[in-house]
Design a protein around this motif. Structure first.
Motif, mmCIF file in Angstrom:
data_model
loop_
_atom_site.group_PDB
_atom_site.id
_atom_site.type_symbol
_atom_site.label_atom_id
_atom_site.label_comp_id
_atom_site.label_asym_id
_atom_site.label_seq_id
_atom_site.Cartn_x
_atom_site.Cartn_y
_atom_site.Cartn_z
ATOM 1 N N TYR A 19 5.142 -8.659 -6.880
ATOM 2 C CA TYR A 19 5.493 -8.928 -8.278
ATOM 3 C C TYR A 19 7.001 -8.826 -8.486
ATOM 4 O O TYR A 19 7.600 -9.685 -9.138
ATOM 5 C CB TYR A 19 4.755 -7.948 -9.191
ATOM 6 C CG TYR A 19 5.065 -8.128 -10.647
ATOM 7 C CD1 TYR A 19 4.397 -9.086 -11.403
ATOM 8 C CD2 TYR A 19 6.016 -7.342 -11.288
ATOM 9 C CE1 TYR A 19 4.685 -9.262 -12.741
ATOM 10 C CE2 TYR A 19 6.307 -7.506 -12.626
ATOM 11 C CZ TYR A 19 5.634 -8.464 -13.348
ATOM 12 O OH TYR A 19 5.922 -8.639 -14.670
ATOM 13 N N GLN A 20 7.623 -7.789 -7.927
ATOM 14 C CA GLN A 20 9.065 -7.596 -8.072
ATOM 15 C C GLN A 20 9.847 -8.761 -7.460
ATOM 16 O O GLN A 20 10.799 -9.265 -8.058
ATOM 17 C CB GLN A 20 9.506 -6.275 -7.440
ATOM 18 C CG GLN A 20 8.948 -5.040 -8.116
ATOM 19 C CD GLN A 20 9.353 -4.940 -9.569
ATOM 20 O OE1 GLN A 20 10.504 -5.153 -9.930
ATOM 21 N NE2 GLN A 20 8.388 -4.635 -10.420
ATOM 22 N N GLN A 80 9.406 -11.927 -9.620
ATOM 23 C CA GLN A 80 10.186 -11.817 -10.853
ATOM 24 C C GLN A 80 11.680 -12.011 -10.589
ATOM 25 O O GLN A 80 12.361 -12.699 -11.343
ATOM 26 C CB GLN A 80 9.949 -10.450 -11.511
ATOM 27 C CG GLN A 80 8.569 -10.283 -12.093
ATOM 28 C CD GLN A 80 8.335 -11.218 -13.261
ATOM 29 O OE1 GLN A 80 9.106 -11.259 -14.207
ATOM 30 N NE2 GLN A 80 7.262 -11.982 -13.192
ATOM 31 N N GLN A 81 12.198 -11.401 -9.524
ATOM 32 C CA GLN A 81 13.620 -11.519 -9.208
ATOM 33 C C GLN A 81 14.019 -12.949 -8.849
ATOM 34 O O GLN A 81 15.163 -13.340 -9.050
ATOM 35 C CB GLN A 81 13.992 -10.559 -8.078
ATOM 36 C CG GLN A 81 13.980 -9.117 -8.523
ATOM 37 C CD GLN A 81 14.272 -8.154 -7.398
ATOM 38 O OE1 GLN A 81 14.711 -8.539 -6.319
ATOM 39 N NE2 GLN A 81 14.029 -6.875 -7.642
ATOM 40 N N GLY A 115 12.764 -15.475 -10.342
ATOM 41 C CA GLY A 115 12.554 -16.283 -11.542
ATOM 42 C C GLY A 115 11.194 -16.945 -11.614
ATOM 43 O O GLY A 115 11.003 -17.895 -12.359
ATOM 44 N N LYS A 134 6.652 -16.662 -11.452
ATOM 45 C CA LYS A 134 5.537 -16.033 -12.168
ATOM 46 C C LYS A 134 4.386 -15.814 -11.200
ATOM 47 O O LYS A 134 4.165 -16.605 -10.283
ATOM 48 C CB LYS A 134 5.076 -16.912 -13.321
ATOM 49 C CG LYS A 134 6.120 -17.074 -14.397
ATOM 50 C CD LYS A 134 5.594 -17.890 -15.540
ATOM 51 C CE LYS A 134 6.703 -18.038 -16.571
ATOM 52 N NZ LYS A 134 6.297 -18.775 -17.728
#
Length: 74
Positions: free
Chosen positions: A41-42, A45-46, A48, A50
């Motif tokens: 997830y990290q 997210q980093q 950009g 989903k």
């Protein structure tokens, strides 16, 4: 965009498990420490992107979408 889908026909997740799915060190993790999905997830997210989870007909489906940029040449 790069879109990846991973589907598993294993054990279904409970509503409570799904609400804590991307948390590190989840007390709901039956085995392990619950870091794998948190790290994923990290990273998503980093970059950009989903990540999403769905359950359909006894299948757990993870979808990851990442932006895909064109490389520039000098």
């Amino acid at each position: 965009m790069l879109h990846m889908v991973v589907e598993n026909d294993g054990k279904q997740l409970t509503t409570e498990q799904m609400s804590h799915l991307f948390e590190p060190f989840s007390p709901l993790s039956e085995t392990g420490h619950g870091l794998g999905l948190w790290v994923t997830y990290q990273i998503v997210q980093q970059l950009g992107g989903k990540i999403a989870l769905e359950q359909h007909h006894e299948h757990v489906i993870f979808s990851v979408t990442l932006p895909f940029e064109k490389a520039t040449t000098a």
